[in-house]
Design a protein around this motif. Structure first.
Motif, PDB file in Angstrom:
ATOM      1  N   PRO A  64      11.104 -14.019 -33.230  1.00 27.17           N
ATOM      2  CA  PRO A  64      10.619 -14.713 -34.437  1.00 27.17           C
ATOM      3  C   PRO A  64      12.033 -15.248 -35.257  1.00 27.17           C
ATOM      4  N   SER A  65      11.590 -16.166 -36.082  1.00 24.49           N
ATOM      5  CA  SER A  65      13.020 -16.763 -36.696  1.00 24.49           C
ATOM      6  C   SER A  65      13.773 -15.762 -37.305  1.00 24.49           C
ATOM      7  N   GLY A  66      14.977 -16.200 -36.902  1.00 22.20           N
ATOM      8  CA  GLY A  66      16.090 -15.341 -37.419  1.00 22.20           C
ATOM      9  C   GLY A  66      16.352 -14.038 -36.709  1.00 22.20           C
ATOM     10  N   CYS A  67      15.971 -14.047 -35.498  1.00 19.92           N
ATOM     11  CA  CYS A  67      16.002 -13.086 -34.387  1.00 19.92           C
ATOM     12  C   CYS A  67      17.408 -13.101 -33.795  1.00 19.92           C
ATOM     13  N   GLY A  68      17.982 -14.433 -33.810  1.00 22.79           N
ATOM     14  CA  GLY A  68      19.436 -14.558 -33.117  1.00 22.79           C
ATOM     15  C   GLY A  68      19.473 -15.417 -31.756  1.00 22.79           C
ATOM     16  N   LYS A  69      18.303 -15.681 -31.485  1.00 25.72           N
ATOM     17  CA  LYS A  69      18.231 -16.509 -30.215  1.00 25.72           C
ATOM     18  C   LYS A  69      18.687 -17.930 -30.052  1.00 25.72           C
ATOM     19  N   ARG A  88      12.612 -15.358 -16.334  1.00 23.87           N
ATOM     20  CA  ARG A  88      12.784 -14.029 -17.013  1.00 23.87           C
ATOM     21  C   ARG A  88      12.866 -14.482 -18.448  1.00 23.87           C
ATOM     22  N   VAL A  89      12.347 -13.311 -19.384  1.00 19.84           N
ATOM     23  CA  VAL A  89      12.133 -13.491 -20.827  1.00 19.84           C
ATOM     24  C   VAL A  89      13.181 -12.384 -21.449  1.00 19.84           C
ATOM     25  N   VAL A  90      13.967 -12.948 -22.277  1.00 16.46           N
ATOM     26  CA  VAL A  90      14.639 -11.968 -23.359  1.00 16.46           C
ATOM     27  C   VAL A  90      13.932 -12.046 -24.578  1.00 16.46           C
ATOM     28  N   VAL A  91      13.209 -10.783 -24.881  1.00 18.78           N
ATOM     29  CA  VAL A  91      12.586 -10.630 -26.343  1.00 18.78           C
ATOM     30  C   VAL A  91      13.761 -10.088 -27.319  1.00 18.78           C
ATOM     31  N   MET A  92      13.801 -10.814 -28.369  1.00 19.81           N
ATOM     32  CA  MET A  92      14.944 -10.466 -29.212  1.00 19.81           C
ATOM     33  C   MET A  92      14.144 -10.091 -30.922  1.00 19.81           C
ATOM     34  N   ASN A  93      14.781  -9.245 -31.425  1.00 19.53           N
ATOM     35  CA  ASN A  93      14.579  -9.052 -32.828  1.00 19.53           C
ATOM     36  C   ASN A  93      15.740  -8.714 -33.634  1.00 19.53           C
ATOM     37  N   LYS A  94      15.808  -9.224 -34.569  1.00 19.41           N
ATOM     38  CA  LYS A  94      17.065  -8.786 -35.611  1.00 19.41           C
ATOM     39  C   LYS A  94      18.202  -8.744 -34.862  1.00 19.41           C
ATOM     40  N   GLY A  95      18.639  -9.657 -33.869  1.00 17.27           N
ATOM     41  CA  GLY A  95      19.739  -9.796 -33.459  1.00 17.27           C
ATOM     42  C   GLY A  95      19.939  -8.864 -32.029  1.00 17.27           C
ATOM     43  N   VAL A  96      18.960  -8.190 -31.769  1.00 18.32           N
ATOM     44  CA  VAL A  96      18.936  -7.099 -30.781  1.00 18.32           C
ATOM     45  C   VAL A  96      18.227  -7.462 -29.718  1.00 18.32           C
ATOM     46  N   VAL A  97      18.532  -7.386 -28.454  1.00 26.15           N
ATOM     47  CA  VAL A  97      17.782  -7.536 -27.282  1.00 26.15           C
ATOM     48  C   VAL A  97      16.858  -6.300 -27.132  1.00 26.15           C
ATOM     49  N   GLN A  98      15.375  -6.502 -27.193  1.00 29.71           N
ATOM     50  CA  GLN A  98      14.595  -5.640 -27.111  1.00 29.71           C
ATOM     51  C   GLN A  98      13.936  -5.359 -25.723  1.00 29.71           C
ATOM     52  N   GLN A  99      13.826  -6.455 -24.880  1.00 33.89           N
ATOM     53  CA  GLN A  99      13.406  -6.106 -23.384  1.00 33.89           C
ATOM     54  C   GLN A  99      13.751  -7.467 -22.561  1.00 33.89           C
ATOM     55  N   VAL A 100      14.053  -7.175 -21.403  1.00 33.48           N
ATOM     56  CA  VAL A 100      14.415  -8.064 -20.572  1.00 33.48           C
ATOM     57  C   VAL A 100      13.560  -7.899 -19.221  1.00 33.48           C
ATOM     58  N   GLY A 101      12.875  -8.990 -18.803  1.00 31.80           N
ATOM     59  CA  GLY A 101      12.190  -8.795 -17.641  1.00 31.80           C
ATOM     60  C   GLY A 101      11.267 -10.022 -17.412  1.00 31.80           C
ATOM     61  N   SER A 102      10.521 -10.067 -16.338  1.00 26.71           N
ATOM     62  CA  SER A 102       9.748 -11.200 -15.953  1.00 26.71           C
ATOM     63  C   SER A 102       8.679 -11.311 -16.809  1.00 26.71           C
ATOM     64  N   PRO A 103       7.915 -12.359 -17.223  1.00 25.01           N
ATOM     65  CA  PRO A 103       6.677 -12.520 -18.059  1.00 25.01           C
ATOM     66  C   PRO A 103       5.867 -11.560 -17.672  1.00 25.01           C
ATOM     67  N   THR A 104       5.374 -11.157 -16.322  1.00 21.53           N
ATOM     68  CA  THR A 104       4.464 -10.102 -15.991  1.00 21.53           C
ATOM     69  C   THR A 104       4.974  -8.772 -16.465  1.00 21.53           C
ATOM     70  N   GLU A 105       6.188  -8.521 -15.998  1.00 23.18           N
ATOM     71  CA  GLU A 105       6.506  -6.860 -16.523  1.00 23.18           C
ATOM     72  C   GLU A 105       6.516  -7.069 -18.048  1.00 23.18           C
ATOM     73  N   ILE A 106       6.780  -8.009 -18.827  1.00 19.94           N
ATOM     74  CA  ILE A 106       6.909  -7.820 -20.437  1.00 19.94           C
ATOM     75  C   ILE A 106       5.446  -7.852 -20.897  1.00 19.94           C
ATOM     76  N   TYR A 107       4.766  -8.489 -20.138  1.00 23.79           N
ATOM     77  CA  TYR A 107       3.342  -8.361 -20.483  1.00 23.79           C
ATOM     78  C   TYR A 107       2.751  -7.262 -20.372  1.00 23.79           C
ATOM     79  N   ASP A 108       2.642  -6.669 -19.114  1.00 24.38           N
ATOM     80  CA  ASP A 108       2.219  -5.457 -18.513  1.00 24.38           C
ATOM     81  C   ASP A 108       2.645  -4.049 -19.222  1.00 24.38           C
TER      82      ASP A 108
END
Length: 356
Positions: free
Chosen positions: A47-52, A213-233
């Motif tokens: 989201p906006s402001g997550c640090g990306k 690969r996708v890096v999901v971030m929130n409030k400056g912190v990495v939440q999860q790193v993985g392929s789109p399939t891994e993050i979805y499943d």
């Protein structure tokens, strides 16, 4: 067919080591640690402001690093100026020169970097062809649509033959139809160019369709790193679960007791988990209308999507959605039943939100 970028293109593995950015007491990026292999298409999502965007700007040299290191092919670049890092950026705003035609806008980086003028025409034409702009080279930016302007910005980055592409929400100014077509073009370009790419977006559909690969971030912190399939499943926590997917995963708070999840309006047996407070998640498309009555609630709203009908019910304080067949017929207020077996569910710790 792959387009060769020529002798100027080199391999580009990027290492981000314990990368942090702070402004006083505010933490913009907190200890970001990741290796991006050569030629990978990595998406920073959140989201906006997550640090990306701050992370991308540090890689580009546009933002000073508070702590940590950035290495491109093993070379520490923390202290290098942006022009010396051999990266090309495509911004949300097209940043074109209004007084120059498309040809000169694309050629501009070659002039600035004092590339041999004898090579300019060939490189500009090749870049223009890749983004289907050869018929527009003599037009000014004001004569182009938003999608065409963004393609000029892409061509201007391509012509540089950089080691790394950095793309900061390049589609956010386009309307929905143009976003789809330009997204397809970027996907094809990444396949043809085979250049390491870091792409920033808040749009999870862009992330799922473009990324290796996708890096999901929130409030400056990495939440999860993985392929789109891994993050979805297998989302790592409730934030990722609630952010990825359209619609997002249904999340219902409740209790696990003797292998049965009980929450407002839900009773689902079949779990092999200890008793305690949990959050249960399931995706709208995984539930079915036949086979059980784990979900039993009045319909809150109905949405015809074309290929299916989205049925939403309210249970407790949560809105829960289930995809029904497109010929499903009912009215708001009718009682709705759905089968939600334990096998399709995701369980998260009720206090930390982490996957169980």
């Amino acid at each position: 067919m792959h387009y060769a970028l020529g002798e100027g293109a080199a391999m580009a593995e990027i290492e981000l080591r314990n990368l942090s950015k702070r402004w006083g007491g505010f933490v913009g990026v907190d200890r970001f640690d990741l290796t991006i292999p050569d030629r990978e298409f990595l998406v920073l999502l959140g989201p906006s402001g997550c640090g990306k965007t701050t992370t991308m700007r540090m890689i580009a040299g546009l933002e000073e690093i508070t702590e940590g290191d950035i290495l491109i092919d093993g070379r520490r670049v923390n202290d290098l100026d942006p022009k010396d890092r051999d990266v090309a950026m495509v911004f949300q705003s097209y940043a074109l020169y209004p007084n120059l035609d498309v040809y000169e806008n694309i050629r501009f980086p070659l002039k600035v970097r004092k590339i041999d003028p004898a090579t300019h025409k060939d490189r500009v034409m090749r870049a223009a062809e890749m983004v289907e702009l050869t018929d527009f080279l003599h037009r000014r930016p004001a004569e182009l649509s938003g999608g065409q302007r963004q393609r000029v910005a892409l061509a201007r980055a391509i012509v540089r033959q950089p080691n790394v592409f950095l793309m900061d929400e390049p589609l956010s100014n386009l309307d929905a139809k143009l976003r789809v077509s330009t997204r397809a073009q970027i996907k094809n370009l990444s396949h043809e160019l085979q250049v390491t790419t870091i792409y920033v977006t808040h749009d999870q559909i862009e992330a799922m369709t473009l990324a290796d690969r996708v890096v999901v971030m929130n409030k400056g912190v990495v939440q999860q790193v993985g392929s789109p399939t891994e993050i979805y499943d297998r989302p790592a926590n409730t934030f990722v679960a609630g952010f990825i997917g359209n619609p997002a995963m249904n999340l219902v708070e409740g209790q696990m007791r003797g292998g049965v999840f009980t929450g407002a309006g839900l009773d689902i047996p079949g779990f092999s988990l200890p008793d305690g407070k949990v959050t249960l998640g399931f995706r709208a498309e995984d539930a079915t209308l036949e086979g059980g009555e784990e979900l039993h609630a009045p319909i809150y709203t109905l949405e015809l999507l074309g290929d299916s009908t989205m049925v939403t019910v309210r249970i407790g304080g949560a809105l829960v959605s289930v995809k029904a067949p497109k010929d499903f017929r009912a009215e708001i207020g009718d009682m709705f039943r759905a089968h939600i077996p334990a096998s399709i569910c995701h369980v998260f710790d009720g206090d930390t939100g982490e996957r169980v």
